[in-house]
Design a protein around this motif. Sequence first.
Motif, PDB file in Angstrom:
ATOM      1  N   GLN A 211     121.264  36.089  93.947  1.00 42.24           N
ATOM      2  CA  GLN A 211     121.607  34.962  93.070  1.00 42.24           C
ATOM      3  C   GLN A 211     122.233  33.818  93.864  1.00 42.24           C
ATOM      4  OE1 GLN A 211     120.494  35.891  89.950  1.00 42.24           O
ATOM      5  NE2 GLN A 211     120.083  37.755  91.129  1.00 42.24           N
ATOM      6  N   ASP A 212     121.718  33.524  95.027  1.00 42.74           N
ATOM      7  CA  ASP A 212     122.171  32.479  95.951  1.00 42.74           C
ATOM      8  C   ASP A 212     123.466  32.847  96.647  1.00 42.74           C
ATOM      9  OD1 ASP A 212     124.456  31.762  94.391  1.00 42.74           O
ATOM     10  OD2 ASP A 212     123.847  29.690  94.150  1.00 42.74           O
ATOM     11  N   GLY A 213     123.802  34.135  96.677  1.00 41.82           N
ATOM     12  CA  GLY A 213     125.123  34.524  97.150  1.00 41.82           C
ATOM     13  C   GLY A 213     125.231  35.007  98.578  1.00 41.82           C
ATOM     14  N   THR A 214     124.162  34.981  99.357  1.00 40.47           N
ATOM     15  CA  THR A 214     124.203  35.556 100.704  1.00 40.47           C
ATOM     16  C   THR A 214     125.338  34.994 101.555  1.00 40.47           C
ATOM     17  OG1 THR A 214     121.816  35.893 100.650  1.00 40.47           O
ATOM     18  CG2 THR A 214     122.871  35.980 102.793  1.00 40.47           C
ATOM     19  N   LYS A 215     125.527  33.679 101.521  1.00 40.55           N
ATOM     20  CA  LYS A 215     126.521  33.035 102.386  1.00 40.55           C
ATOM     21  C   LYS A 215     127.881  32.856 101.710  1.00 40.55           C
ATOM     22  CE  LYS A 215     123.066  30.610 105.165  1.00 40.55           C
ATOM     23  NZ  LYS A 215     122.584  29.309 105.669  1.00 40.55           N
ATOM     24  N   ARG A 216     127.963  33.199 100.439  1.00 39.59           N
ATOM     25  CA  ARG A 216     129.245  33.060  99.747  1.00 39.59           C
ATOM     26  C   ARG A 216     130.233  34.129 100.209  1.00 39.59           C
ATOM     27  NH1 ARG A 216     129.505  29.917  95.009  1.00 39.59           N
ATOM     28  NH2 ARG A 216     127.520  28.968  94.390  1.00 39.59           N
ATOM     29  N   ASP A 217     131.512  33.815 100.143  1.00 40.85           N
ATOM     30  CA  ASP A 217     132.545  34.763 100.518  1.00 40.85           C
ATOM     31  C   ASP A 217     132.463  35.997  99.626  1.00 40.85           C
ATOM     32  OD1 ASP A 217     135.272  34.695 102.231  1.00 40.85           O
ATOM     33  OD2 ASP A 217     135.598  35.792 100.364  1.00 40.85           O
ATOM     34  N   MET A 218     132.711  37.169 100.208  1.00 42.63           N
ATOM     35  CA  MET A 218     132.574  38.410  99.440  1.00 42.63           C
ATOM     36  C   MET A 218     133.475  38.434  98.204  1.00 42.63           C
ATOM     37  SD  MET A 218     134.618  41.422 101.503  1.00 42.63           S
ATOM     38  CE  MET A 218     134.488  42.507 100.077  1.00 42.63           C
ATOM     39  N   THR A 219     134.612  37.743  98.263  1.00 37.36           N
ATOM     40  CA  THR A 219     135.513  37.759  97.112  1.00 37.36           C
ATOM     41  C   THR A 219     134.934  37.005  95.919  1.00 37.36           C
ATOM     42  OG1 THR A 219     136.715  35.864  98.040  1.00 37.36           O
ATOM     43  CG2 THR A 219     137.590  38.057  98.506  1.00 37.36           C
ATOM     44  N   GLU A 220     133.884  36.217  96.158  1.00 38.34           N
ATOM     45  CA  GLU A 220     133.239  35.509  95.059  1.00 38.34           C
ATOM     46  C   GLU A 220     132.401  36.436  94.174  1.00 38.34           C
ATOM     47  OE1 GLU A 220     131.989  31.379  95.308  1.00 38.34           O
ATOM     48  OE2 GLU A 220     132.123  31.570  97.493  1.00 38.34           O
ATOM     49  N   LEU A 221     132.298  37.692  94.535  1.00 34.28           N
ATOM     50  CA  LEU A 221     131.624  38.638  93.642  1.00 34.28           C
ATOM     51  C   LEU A 221     132.255  38.591  92.253  1.00 34.28           C
ATOM     52  CD1 LEU A 221     129.503  40.974  93.391  1.00 34.28           C
ATOM     53  CD2 LEU A 221     131.422  42.536  93.810  1.00 34.28           C
ATOM     54  N   VAL A 222     133.554  38.372  92.202  1.00 32.05           N
ATOM     55  CA  VAL A 222     134.256  38.267  90.923  1.00 32.05           C
ATOM     56  C   VAL A 222     133.634  37.168  90.059  1.00 32.05           C
ATOM     57  CG1 VAL A 222     136.448  37.686  89.821  1.00 32.05           C
ATOM     58  CG2 VAL A 222     136.433  39.111  91.863  1.00 32.05           C
ATOM     59  N   ARG A 223     133.295  36.056  90.681  1.00 33.44           N
ATOM     60  CA  ARG A 223     132.740  34.931  89.931  1.00 33.44           C
ATOM     61  C   ARG A 223     131.360  35.259  89.361  1.00 33.44           C
ATOM     62  NH1 ARG A 223     133.810  29.775  93.758  1.00 33.44           N
ATOM     63  NH2 ARG A 223     133.270  28.653  91.847  1.00 33.44           N
ATOM     64  N   TYR A 224     130.592  36.039  90.094  1.00 35.78           N
ATOM     65  CA  TYR A 224     129.290  36.466  89.574  1.00 35.78           C
ATOM     66  C   TYR A 224     129.470  37.369  88.354  1.00 35.78           C
ATOM     67  CZ  TYR A 224     126.849  34.529  93.591  1.00 35.78           C
ATOM     68  OH  TYR A 224     126.324  33.666  94.517  1.00 35.78           O
ATOM     69  N   ILE A 225     130.407  38.293  88.455  1.00 35.06           N
ATOM     70  CA  ILE A 225     130.640  39.212  87.334  1.00 35.06           C
ATOM     71  C   ILE A 225     131.180  38.455  86.127  1.00 35.06           C
ATOM     72  CG2 ILE A 225     131.988  41.226  86.580  1.00 35.06           C
ATOM     73  CD1 ILE A 225     131.738  42.269  89.463  1.00 35.06           C
ATOM     74  N   GLU A 226     132.024  37.464  86.363  1.00 35.17           N
ATOM     75  CA  GLU A 226     132.484  36.606  85.269  1.00 35.17           C
ATOM     76  C   GLU A 226     131.300  35.903  84.610  1.00 35.17           C
ATOM     77  OE1 GLU A 226     136.930  35.304  86.925  1.00 35.17           O
ATOM     78  OE2 GLU A 226     135.151  34.122  87.466  1.00 35.17           O
ATOM     79  N   ASP A 227     130.415  35.389  85.444  1.00 33.05           N
ATOM     80  CA  ASP A 227     129.247  34.669  84.930  1.00 33.05           C
ATOM     81  C   ASP A 227     128.353  35.604  84.116  1.00 33.05           C
ATOM     82  OD1 ASP A 227     127.551  32.301  84.818  1.00 33.05           O
ATOM     83  OD2 ASP A 227     126.208  33.376  86.175  1.00 33.05           O
ATOM     84  N   TRP A 228     128.065  36.781  84.651  1.00 30.10           N
ATOM     85  CA  TRP A 228     127.212  37.741  83.948  1.00 30.10           C
ATOM     86  C   TRP A 228     127.864  38.227  82.659  1.00 30.10           C
ATOM     87  CZ3 TRP A 228     126.853  40.868  89.099  1.00 30.10           C
ATOM     88  CH2 TRP A 228     126.058  40.150  90.022  1.00 30.10           C
ATOM     89  N   SER A 229     129.182  38.181  82.617  1.00 36.39           N
ATOM     90  CA  SER A 229     129.918  38.681  81.440  1.00 36.39           C
ATOM     91  C   SER A 229     130.190  37.586  80.416  1.00 36.39           C
ATOM     92  CB  SER A 229     131.262  39.280  81.884  1.00 36.39           C
ATOM     93  OG  SER A 229     131.082  40.289  82.853  1.00 36.39           O
ATOM     94  N   GLY A 230     129.795  36.344  80.733  1.00 32.98           N
ATOM     95  CA  GLY A 230     130.094  35.245  79.822  1.00 32.98           C
ATOM     96  C   GLY A 230     131.559  34.913  79.765  1.00 32.98           C
ATOM     97  N   SER A 231     132.250  35.184  80.872  1.00 32.98           N
ATOM     98  CA  SER A 231     133.702  34.963  80.894  1.00 32.98           C
ATOM     99  C   SER A 231     134.008  33.565  81.411  1.00 32.98           C
ATOM    100  CB  SER A 231     134.367  36.005  81.835  1.00 32.98           C
ATOM    101  OG  SER A 231     135.742  35.753  81.968  1.00 32.98           O
ATOM    102  N   ALA A 232     135.077  32.975  80.915  1.00 34.79           N
ATOM    103  CA  ALA A 232     135.517  31.676  81.405  1.00 34.79           C
ATOM    104  C   ALA A 232     135.873  31.788  82.865  1.00 34.79           C
ATOM    105  CB  ALA A 232     136.736  31.207  80.614  1.00 34.79           C
ATOM    106  N   GLY A 233     135.562  30.749  83.620  1.00 34.27           N
ATOM    107  CA  GLY A 233     135.870  30.771  85.054  1.00 34.27           C
ATOM    108  C   GLY A 233     134.781  31.375  85.886  1.00 34.27           C
ATOM    109  N   GLY A 234     133.577  31.509  85.320  1.00 31.17           N
ATOM    110  CA  GLY A 234     132.472  32.118  86.063  1.00 31.17           C
ATOM    111  C   GLY A 234     131.990  31.240  87.195  1.00 31.17           C
ATOM    112  N   LYS A 235     130.956  31.717  87.902  1.00 31.14           N
ATOM    113  CA  LYS A 235     130.460  31.048  89.091  1.00 31.14           C
ATOM    114  C   LYS A 235     129.990  29.628  88.797  1.00 31.14           C
ATOM    115  CE  LYS A 235     126.384  31.997  90.613  1.00 31.14           C
ATOM    116  NZ  LYS A 235     125.820  30.626  90.649  1.00 31.14           N
ATOM    117  N   LYS A 236     130.317  28.745  89.712  1.00 36.35           N
ATOM    118  CA  LYS A 236     129.859  27.357  89.615  1.00 36.35           C
ATOM    119  C   LYS A 236     129.210  26.967  90.929  1.00 36.35           C
ATOM    120  CE  LYS A 236     133.190  25.844  86.176  1.00 36.35           C
ATOM    121  NZ  LYS A 236     133.720  27.149  85.845  1.00 36.35           N
TER     122      LYS A 236
END
Length: 299
Positions: free
Chosen positions: A274-299
Amino acid sequence: MLENKLIGFIGVGVMGRPMARRLIEQGHALMIYDRDAHALDELRKIGAQVADSVRAVADTAGVVFTSLPTPAIFRDVAIGAQGVVHGKAVKVLIDLSTVGSTTEKEVAAALLARGIETIDAPVSGGAAGAQKGTLAVMIAGKPEVVAQVRELFDVFGKTFNVGSEPGQGQLMKLLNNMLSSTAFAITSEAFVAGVKGGLEPETMMAVINAGSGKNGATQDKFPKQVLPRTFDFGFPIGSVCKDIGLAVDECQALGVPMWVGSTVRQLWNFAALQDGTKRDMTELVRYIEDWSGSAGGKK
């Protein structure tokens, strides 16, 4: 220490550069090489000699460190047509990379056939640990060879002798990284679920760290990179995918089913897609937020 005091260092990127810098700061003479010319500038300014090729390093230095990103690049640097194996001066190659035991054993055998010893010494602790000299160094190699260069490892952090054969350090490192990436993945899911359920993130982390759920993610990465939303641990998702892939493959080759490890590998690989190869590993949280429909998801 070997008679030739000049140390070679090939691969001075995110991890290699601070480790090489620490060697220089401890008074060691270094000859460095990296395909990225910009990566060499910082070390050149503090006294490192810059070589124009891998072969030039191996023709000059008795001990050569490698800190490289993939098994293929390590294999080429070590035993390729212009690799360390053809060097006139090198006697010991110390590999700090994470490349898996299969590649490490293949390279070690090819080097030994030319009279060059290999010390398998991957490190754990991230870029911050490399800068501070607080890495965990997992050393596997002939005891008499390791003894000749022992003082160099102490510059990087805490050392652990994990075996006498190249490849054993790699296995230890991969198991460590698999545990770390698994802990971060499940902590991310729990964290997002808690926030969606109305829990305060700081309170949640405090409770977990006081209880039985604490792990490396809750004690380190979440307080430092996730809760402040800086996402700057310094290790990309693509590298997590490489390491956990190697780990699962090695464990399965040993006859371990890897139910959990395989699932976690799929999660990290999906994030990378999902375009995440070069993103910092801690950004996994943002993907899970996005997949969960949670506020603060990946931008």
